[in-house]
Design a protein around this motif. Structure first.
Motif, PDB file in Angstrom:
ATOM      1  N   TYR A  67      10.521  10.027  -5.756  1.00 39.97           N
ATOM      2  CA  TYR A  67      10.305   9.329  -4.473  1.00 39.97           C
ATOM      3  C   TYR A  67      11.301   8.171  -4.328  1.00 39.97           C
ATOM      4  O   TYR A  67      11.894   7.958  -3.257  1.00 39.97           O
ATOM      5  N   ASN A  99      -8.786   4.653   1.919  1.00 42.68           N
ATOM      6  CA  ASN A  99      -8.632   6.100   2.094  1.00 42.68           C
ATOM      7  C   ASN A  99      -9.435   6.828   1.014  1.00 42.68           C
ATOM      8  O   ASN A  99      -9.083   6.805  -0.164  1.00 42.68           O
ATOM      9  N   TRP A 120      -7.523   9.548  -1.130  1.00 43.92           N
ATOM     10  CA  TRP A 120      -6.716   9.015  -2.227  1.00 43.92           C
ATOM     11  C   TRP A 120      -7.619   8.566  -3.376  1.00 43.92           C
ATOM     12  O   TRP A 120      -7.323   8.809  -4.552  1.00 43.92           O
ATOM     13  N   ARG A 166      -1.961  14.857  -4.167  1.00 48.73           N
ATOM     14  CA  ARG A 166      -1.921  14.040  -2.951  1.00 48.73           C
ATOM     15  C   ARG A 166      -0.546  13.409  -2.780  1.00 48.73           C
ATOM     16  O   ARG A 166       0.003  13.341  -1.675  1.00 48.73           O
ATOM     17  N   ASP A 192       2.011  16.110  -1.646  1.00 48.22           N
ATOM     18  CA  ASP A 192       1.913  16.430  -0.222  1.00 48.22           C
ATOM     19  C   ASP A 192       2.459  15.289   0.629  1.00 48.22           C
ATOM     20  O   ASP A 192       3.118  15.524   1.648  1.00 48.22           O
ATOM     21  N   ASN A 193       2.192  14.045   0.217  1.00 48.29           N
ATOM     22  CA  ASN A 193       2.668  12.900   0.987  1.00 48.29           C
ATOM     23  C   ASN A 193       4.194  12.841   1.001  1.00 48.29           C
ATOM     24  O   ASN A 193       4.810  12.601   2.048  1.00 48.29           O
ATOM     25  N   GLU A 242       5.319  13.293   4.605  1.00 51.10           N
ATOM     26  CA  GLU A 242       5.272  12.023   5.297  1.00 51.10           C
ATOM     27  C   GLU A 242       6.219  10.972   4.705  1.00 51.10           C
ATOM     28  O   GLU A 242       6.882  10.250   5.420  1.00 51.10           O
ATOM     29  N   SER A 288       5.403   8.065   2.892  1.00 51.47           N
ATOM     30  CA  SER A 288       4.915   6.749   3.297  1.00 51.47           C
ATOM     31  C   SER A 288       5.005   5.766   2.138  1.00 51.47           C
ATOM     32  O   SER A 288       5.104   6.173   0.973  1.00 51.47           O
ATOM     33  N   GLN A 293       2.723   4.329   0.758  1.00 52.22           N
ATOM     34  CA  GLN A 293       1.555   4.423  -0.108  1.00 52.22           C
ATOM     35  C   GLN A 293       1.926   4.916  -1.506  1.00 52.22           C
ATOM     36  O   GLN A 293       1.284   4.545  -2.490  1.00 52.22           O
TER      37      GLN A 293
END
Length: 578
Positions: A106, A365, A368, A529, A532-533, A537, A539, A541
């Motif tokens: 990431y 969330n 999460w 999770r 997938d993020n 997305e 983000s 997070q």
């Protein structure tokens, strides 16, 4: 006795590892209930598969060579440091290895993006006139994989370089050899066992790498591990997936067996206070190669002047290369930490302002939090199981001599080498049709399979360093073996046990590949999770999770230091004041 100690781990590996892999190979040889080689024939006639294989081999070889070239100066510099600075530098090298591959990948997406800090820096320096495309293509895959695999190269190199007798190089210099010439003739040959071990580990690990190529790569960086998952998860072509998995596994096992003696060196009982160079005499100097010696004699004059020139710049150059390699290792953390405190509504670097909005968002969330709870629970349980079966196995392998010792050791550490995508596919096929797919028990089994080898390796290293005179002293005072184990051996091995448990926990907590094949509506670990993020997305997070992960890791390391520093002192006090 060794049979009893090995029995739990051998049973677990037989049920959850060996049998599923054997079934995978058998499945690749079957079609419509009969024996057939059709899957292999189709693969052999597929130019696309051939290109994927060649691309995978080229990637693994390139990553191995680059890792060797940049890891060697760092390992050499650390080996020349005093103990405390060396321990600190090794901790920096270890930090990325203990951190989630997802988090590092990431971070590289942020670093290498067109608006990322690397492109911005190059633009400001005038090196480039427009942003370079360094992510979602082969460039990003190579950079990300080199950073991920670097620790696997540094550790074997350092382990060997730290044992090279420095008096050999000094003796060469006292005979008129310039320092760089003495390094090439003495130190470099002596470090070849570490070079071979590091290259083997990095190459084999790169062959089945999945996460980084999938997230950082593009269509031109499609590898064999991605092809296998595509056939299972998207196309439903199980026969070709089984055949490709079998080919990848057999290729890795073949290389693994070729270098089995080097890999099983941990069981070597001979003293390692010095390392004899490869192909050397007992003097420690390399055996001359006739052609090389003739060439050296011809080029002696220019070579000597070149060595003298390098002698002036060798130390600054060494430290510069080591510093750049350390920077490469820690660079992802310099990005994710500020991102976690960003107040921007989407991913922006550098953040326009700072707040705790993404921490608050994550803690509200439930998806999460449920995923985090699932991973903590089952990775923790698997770490305990790994310690429970790995510690007795390590005792059996270190304390007893039996004919199957090396084969059993190679079997127990083989999950470190066999690509996880192959093990996951074999478990998926073995558990298909049962209620274990999407069941937490499947994760407990798979996490233990990949965590137990770390426990075995760490405990073997600890037992090899253990001072057995303490056990003999207890026995001479009438202590039974079990009492000695409970009151002397295990308490003194607590730091090693803590390290083994930490490694086993992290490898399960960080897993993505098994999650792809074994997840279900009620069994979704945190890395899924995150996966997938990042794919959908990207983000901030993920950066929040990275910061929380680093905090937990720091606490675990502090606990490890506490166990190392405090408990032995307390025992000494107890022994002095019974």
């Amino acid at each position: 006795m060794p049979i009893l100690l090995l029995l739990p781990i051998v049973i677990l590996f037989s049920v959850g590892y060996v049998v599923p892999l054997a079934q995978l190979v058998l499945k690749s040889l079957q079609l419509d209930g009969g024996w057939s080689l059709k899957s292999y024939i189709e693969i052999a006639n597929s130019p696309a598969f051939l290109w994927i294989v060649l691309r995978t081999l080229a990637l693994a070889a390139t990553v191995t060579i680059v890792c060797l070239l940049i890891a060697y100066p760092l390992a050499y510099a650390i080996s020349k440091c005093p103990p405390r600075p060396a321990a600190f530098l090794l901790l920096i090298v270890t930090l990325p290895y203990l951190t989630s591959v997802l988090i590092r990948t990431y971070a590289w997406i942020v670093l290498l993006s067109p608006n990322g800090p690397i492109n911005q820096l190059l633009l400001r320096l005038g090196v480039i006139s427009e942003p370079l495309q360094m992510v979602f293509n082969s460039i990003g895959v190579y950079i990300g994989m080199v950073q991920v695999q670097l620790p696997l190269m540094v550790f074997p190199l350092y382990a060997v370089l730290a044992r090279v007798n420095p008096s050999l190089a000094k003796a060469a210099q006292s005979l008129g050899s310039p320092p760089t010439d003495a390094f090439l003739r003495v130190t470099l040959p002596a470090s070849m066992p570490g070079v071979i071990s590091g290259c083997t580990l990095v190459f084999l690990s790169s062959l089945g790498f999945y996460i980084t190529p999938e997230l950082l790569g593009g269509p031109d960086s499609y590898l064999i591990a991605q092809g296998i998952s595509l056939r299972v998860l998207i196309l439903g072509n199980f026969d070709e997936a089984a055949a490709q998995s079998s080919i990848l596994m057999l290729a890795v096992i073949t290389v693994f067996l070729i270098f089995r003696q080097r890999i099983a060196e941990e069981l070597d009982d001979r003293p390692h206070d010095n390392v004899s160079p490869t192909g050397t005499t007992t003097s420690g100097l390399s055996t001359p190669w006739p052609i090389l010696e003739q060439l050296t004699a011809i080029l002696h004059g220019p070579s000597l002047r070149l060595h003298e020139a390098f002698t002036v710049v060798r130390r600054p150059l060494l430290y510069l290369m080591a510093a750049l390699t350390l920077l490469l290792l820690i660079l992802p953390f310099a990005v994710v930490i500020p991102l976690a405190f960003s107040d921007a509504p989407y991913l922006t670097f550098p953040p326009p302002g700072y707040s705790l909005r993404w921490f608050s968002s994550l803690l509200r969330n439930t998806q999460w939090l449920n995923a985090l709870s699932f991973s903590l629970k089952w990775a923790g349980l698997s770490a305990l199981l790994s310690v429970g079966i790995g510690v007795p196995a390590a005792f059996a392998l270190v304390r007893y001599r039996f004919s199957a010792r090396v084969p059993v050791y190679l079997l127990l550490i083989s999950p470190l080498i066999v690509p996880h995508v192959v093990i996951a596919v074999s478990l998926f096929f073995a558990l298909a049709g049962s209620s274990l797919i999407g069941n937490p028990l499947a994760f407990a089994l798979s996490y233990t399979i990949i965590g137990a080898p770390y426990t075995v390796v760490v405990m073997i290293a600890g037992l090899k360093r253990f001072n057995r005179t303490l056990e003999l002293a207890a026995a001479s005072l009438g202590s039974s073996p079990l009492v000695t184990l409970r009151t002397v051996t295990l308490p003194l091995l607590l730091p090693t046990l803590a390290s083994a448990a930490i490694f086993a926990f992290i490898v399960g907590f960080d897993d993505v590949v098994f999650g792809l094949f074994l997840s279900g509506p009620t069994a979704t670990p945190l890395p899924m999770r995150m996966w997938d993020n990042i794919r959908l997305e990207i983000s901030p997070q993920i950066a929040v999770i990275a910061v929380l992960f680093l905090i937990v890791l720091a606490l675990l390391l502090l606990l490890r230091l506490f166990v190392s520093a405090v408990l032995p002192g307390r025992r000494l006090e107890e022994s002095a004041h019974p």
